[in-house]
Design a protein around this motif. Structure first.
Motif, PDB file in Angstrom:
ATOM      1  N   HIS A  11      -1.914   1.127   2.430  1.00 45.91           N
ATOM      2  CA  HIS A  11      -0.975   0.487   1.511  1.00 45.91           C
ATOM      3  C   HIS A  11       0.326   0.315   2.287  1.00 45.91           C
ATOM      4  CE1 HIS A  11      -3.411   0.949  -2.093  1.00 45.91           C
ATOM      5  NE2 HIS A  11      -3.718   2.167  -1.670  1.00 45.91           N
ATOM      6  N   LYS A  14       2.793   3.009   2.431  1.00 48.33           N
ATOM      7  CA  LYS A  14       2.319   4.286   2.973  1.00 48.33           C
ATOM      8  C   LYS A  14       2.303   4.303   4.507  1.00 48.33           C
ATOM      9  CE  LYS A  14       1.301   5.739  -1.173  1.00 48.33           C
ATOM     10  NZ  LYS A  14       2.178   6.630  -1.882  1.00 48.33           N
ATOM     11  N   ARG A  48      -0.562  -3.603   8.185  1.00 42.51           N
ATOM     12  CA  ARG A  48      -1.216  -2.523   7.435  1.00 42.51           C
ATOM     13  C   ARG A  48      -2.457  -1.985   8.140  1.00 42.51           C
ATOM     14  NH1 ARG A  48      -2.979  -5.407   2.389  1.00 42.51           N
ATOM     15  NH2 ARG A  48      -3.460  -6.896   4.024  1.00 42.51           N
ATOM     16  N   SER A  83      -5.685   1.635   1.756  1.00 39.14           N
ATOM     17  CA  SER A  83      -5.822   0.571   0.761  1.00 39.14           C
ATOM     18  C   SER A  83      -7.227  -0.029   0.799  1.00 39.14           C
ATOM     19  CB  SER A  83      -4.793  -0.532   0.997  1.00 39.14           C
ATOM     20  OG  SER A  83      -5.030  -1.174   2.234  1.00 39.14           O
ATOM     21  N   ASP A  84      -8.024   0.392   1.777  1.00 38.28           N
ATOM     22  CA  ASP A  84      -9.372  -0.118   1.949  1.00 38.28           C
ATOM     23  C   ASP A  84     -10.206   0.957   2.646  1.00 38.28           C
ATOM     24  OD1 ASP A  84     -11.439  -1.947   1.866  1.00 38.28           O
ATOM     25  OD2 ASP A  84     -10.562  -3.348   3.299  1.00 38.28           O
TER      26      ASP A  84
END
Length: 98
Positions: A11, A14, A48, A83-84
């Protein structure tokens, strides 16, 4: 030698937390028995996305790290920032040109 590449997407809010934590743990990972090399990369087009690139003495050395308290602490924290789903590859080096 055993080479491991791990792709992680965080994210955006983050990223700083990840980088701060990596700064704290990188020497512990690098000095872990069997680790011969460690680098961290950031994607130029998507800030990211990060990759770790590490050399291990052999597959058993990586597995020893993956079963260690150090890995458990690092990964437990790091995965809360994703995020993934991370991706990982174990690769053989075929050619090196210097």
């Amino acid at each position: 030698m055993f080479i491991r590449i791990v792709k992680m997407r965080f994210h955006e809010d983050k990223i700083e937390a990840f980088l701060n934590n990596f700064e704290e743990v990188k020497q512990h990972i690098r000095n872990f028995e069997g680790n011969q090399f460690l680098e961290l990369y950031q994607d130029k087009n998507d800030n990211r996305i990060f990759f770790t690139y590490s050399y291990w003495e052999n597959e058993a050395a990586l597995e020893k790290y993956r079963n260690s308290t150090l890995f458990n602490e690092v990964w437990s924290y790091t995965k809360t920032l994703f995020s993934d789903k991370p991706e990982a590859w174990s690769v053989d080096r075929l050619v090196t040109l210097n």
